[in-house]
Design a protein around this motif. Sequence first.
Motif, short mmCIF file in Angstrom:
data_model
loop_
_atom_site.label_atom_id
_atom_site.label_comp_id
_atom_site.label_asym_id
_atom_site.label_seq_id
_atom_site.Cartn_x
_atom_site.Cartn_y
_atom_site.Cartn_z
N THR A 3 43.66 -5.71 57.04
CA THR A 3 43.86 -6.95 56.29
C THR A 3 43.97 -8.14 57.24
O THR A 3 43.43 -9.22 56.97
CB THR A 3 45.12 -6.84 55.42
OG1 THR A 3 45.00 -5.71 54.55
CG2 THR A 3 45.33 -8.09 54.61
N ARG A 557 44.61 -15.40 49.37
CA ARG A 557 45.56 -14.30 49.24
C ARG A 557 45.14 -13.34 48.13
O ARG A 557 45.26 -12.11 48.26
CB ARG A 557 46.96 -14.85 48.95
CG ARG A 557 47.59 -15.61 50.11
CD ARG A 557 49.11 -15.64 50.00
NE ARG A 557 49.54 -16.23 48.74
CZ ARG A 557 49.81 -17.53 48.56
NH1 ARG A 557 49.64 -18.37 49.58
NH2 ARG A 557 50.21 -17.98 47.38
N ASP A 562 46.77 -9.92 47.85
CA ASP A 562 48.16 -10.32 48.10
C ASP A 562 48.77 -9.57 49.30
O ASP A 562 49.64 -8.69 49.15
CB ASP A 562 49.03 -10.08 46.86
CG ASP A 562 48.67 -11.03 45.73
OD1 ASP A 562 48.34 -12.20 46.04
OD2 ASP A 562 48.73 -10.62 44.57
N PRO A 563 48.31 -9.90 50.53
CA PRO A 563 48.83 -9.23 51.74
C PRO A 563 50.33 -9.50 51.92
O PRO A 563 50.89 -10.44 51.36
CB PRO A 563 48.02 -9.87 52.88
CG PRO A 563 46.84 -10.49 52.22
CD PRO A 563 47.28 -10.90 50.85
N LYS A 564 50.96 -8.69 52.74
CA LYS A 564 52.37 -8.87 53.06
C LYS A 564 52.55 -10.11 53.96
O LYS A 564 51.61 -10.53 54.65
CB LYS A 564 52.90 -7.63 53.76
CG LYS A 564 52.90 -6.39 52.86
CD LYS A 564 53.42 -5.18 53.61
CE LYS A 564 53.40 -3.94 52.70
NZ LYS A 564 53.92 -2.75 53.41
N PRO A 565 53.78 -10.67 53.97
CA PRO A 565 54.01 -11.89 54.77
C PRO A 565 53.64 -11.74 56.24
O PRO A 565 53.08 -12.65 56.84
CB PRO A 565 55.51 -12.14 54.59
CG PRO A 565 55.83 -11.54 53.26
CD PRO A 565 54.96 -10.32 53.14
N HIS A 566 53.96 -10.59 56.85
CA HIS A 566 53.65 -10.45 58.28
C HIS A 566 52.15 -10.38 58.51
O HIS A 566 51.64 -10.83 59.55
CB HIS A 566 54.33 -9.20 58.86
CG HIS A 566 53.68 -7.91 58.50
ND1 HIS A 566 53.95 -7.23 57.32
CD2 HIS A 566 52.74 -7.16 59.17
CE1 HIS A 566 53.23 -6.13 57.28
NE2 HIS A 566 52.48 -6.06 58.38
N GLN A 567 51.40 -9.85 57.53
CA GLN A 567 49.94 -9.83 57.68
C GLN A 567 49.36 -11.23 57.58
O GLN A 567 48.44 -11.59 58.33
CB GLN A 567 49.33 -8.91 56.60
CG GLN A 567 49.69 -7.44 56.77
CD GLN A 567 49.20 -6.58 55.62
OE1 GLN A 567 49.22 -7.03 54.46
NE2 GLN A 567 48.77 -5.35 55.92
#
Length: 731
Positions: A3, A557, A562-567
């Motif tokens: 991602t 996104r 909807d990737p994770k915040p760190h991604q």
Amino acid sequence: MKTIWKLFVGDIRRITSNVVSIIIVIGLVVIPGIFTWFNVAASWDPFANTGNLKFAVANEDDGYRSGLIPVKINIGDQVVNTLRSNDQLDWTFTTKKEAINGTKSGEYYAAVVIPKNFSTRMMTFFASDGDHAEIAYYNNEKKNALAPKITGQGADTVSAQVNETFSETLTSTALSVASQLANQLDKPAAQEQLTQFNGNISDFAETLTDASGTLRTFSTLTQSARHLLESSDGLIANVSGNAKSVGTTLKQAGSGVEDLTGALKTGTTALGTALTDSANSFTAMEADVDSLFGNAGTQAGNTANALRNQATNISKQAQSYQQIYDSLDALSANEKLPEAVRNAIDHLKTNVGTTITQLNDLASALNGSADNIDAKVSDTTAERAEIKKLAQQAATSVSGIKTDYESQLKPQLDDIATSITSTTTALNATAADLKGALGNLNGTTKTADKNLTAISSVLDSTADSLAGAGKKLGAFTGTLTDALNSGDMSAVKDVLSDNTDSLAAALAAPVKVKRNAVFPVKNFGSQMAPFYTILPLWVGSLLMAVTLKTTVSRKVRKELGDPKPHQLFLGHYGVFGVIGLLQSTFSLGGSLLFLHVQAVHPLLFMLSGWVSSLVFSFFTYTLVASFGNVGKAIGVLFLVMQISGANGAYPLAVLPKIISGISPFLPATHSITAMRAAIGGIYSNDYWFAIGALLLFIPPLLLIGLLLRIPLVKFNHWYVSKLESTKVIAA
């Protein structure tokens, strides 16, 4: 990871999707390079253009005419003629009023004014009460903040350069005037005047030689003081096991050593301190005699060894006093010293001689007692009393010497030190070189032993310089005297005309400094390249954070699921990192290829720029992504602090302590250090230590971006809404 890669590739595709965005990216890439190249080129080699600095020269000399010399002599004109052929500075010859007004207005960097009585006062060089001529020097320090520094080595060096030029010119002129007298040598009055001149030169040569000998005596006294301190402390150590170090004893002896007078007076102070230490050592020994002999019955071997050790240290002290005696003897042989000084020296010599005899007797008594203890034939009571008596006598004698020295001789020696400095100050370069040699003794030597050794070495080298100058002058006067005695006036003329230049050079600068560059850098532009390269890279990172979005749109996104915040955080940084690498490649590559900035390690030079760009871009990206406009303000604050605090221009040692304290916590500090190592050369892996220190900024930034940033999201939304509600401030 997949991602993150998709987000990065998508950002690259979107930012290159139209002409406008491409132009913006190109601008972001080239701006740091243009900033760097412009400033490095501007500061490439300003010292090669010091000849463009305008110096005004106003000659008001009326000249000099004597009844003995049937011609008018204008030494000011001769000085001006000499300066016309000097291209070190842009000499502009004008009137006194225009020279001073031009210096005030900034038309001239500085001005020199030769007064009306210049030739008259110069001619007093031939009289027994000769006086110094003076030249007025005006310096404009308001014209430009860096104007006093831009001339090679700063305003002080410019002054020294002018002083040396004038010194050599004036000396050559004075001796050339003597050459002109040769045309009138048939007249008895002119010959008498020339003889007077030769006598003055001979006296000056003799003064230099005498000063050289006196300096060597001071050097010997300083070394004697050092040896006496060592042996005294050794004796105290054997007695009590708690001797003070020589360095502590003379902690203050080296203070104020900033010139020749300071060095000489430090030597005389050290001798007084050494005498005090010596007296104390004998007092301590006397007090310890009873305990030593008290153990003779049970620990005979240890007692005998202790007595012999004491005898050895006392013999060393006797040798030190013998050196002091010899130095005083050499000093008293100088017939030019005042009678009061010589009487004080002779009185002190007598006391020192008596002390030497007492010390030798004490050492013999100690060795004899040790032998008797080993042979078990010792009359300890009588020997103990005899040794205590001798130790007490030695302590009393040394205390008397110290009192006589401090009250009678030391003030006289300090006066001699001052007079010697006055003699050497007449030689311009000698005084300057001595100050450079002595100025850092206090800060760089850690013990008095090293201080005294260094001072002794400097005194010896100064004595060599004075002896050399005196020898040259003596050879000149000897040749001139032989020519005068021969009555062959053509020979006199040859002597005067052939030696003026070399003699003038010897008087103007008897000492030359041999400079050896460590990690040499061929030009000033290369020296300033780290500063003018790293700061623009930081500016480029700030521009990226201001120009590019640090957030990912909802549409993107959604496309990525909807990737994770760190991604999102790491994937979106990719475009910042790529532009940062392009910035450093463009800037540093152009510096190497087009400006030809020096780089002993070109690849490491490029690497320092690449690592710096990645760290800087991640720094500003994290701040803005986490704190919004506040992060931009923090980035600007770091820029402001790094201009002065990153050790790029001014040494941290000359800046306020708060600046030097902040410096290690600024990323640019370590980037500049690494780049300097790549330019000049690496020492003890300093390049890699700097790169490592720079990379240490990454972990806390990851902590902020990956963990602390998430709780701040709601705050940032509230902050942005409040700014947008003003309809004035951009969010």
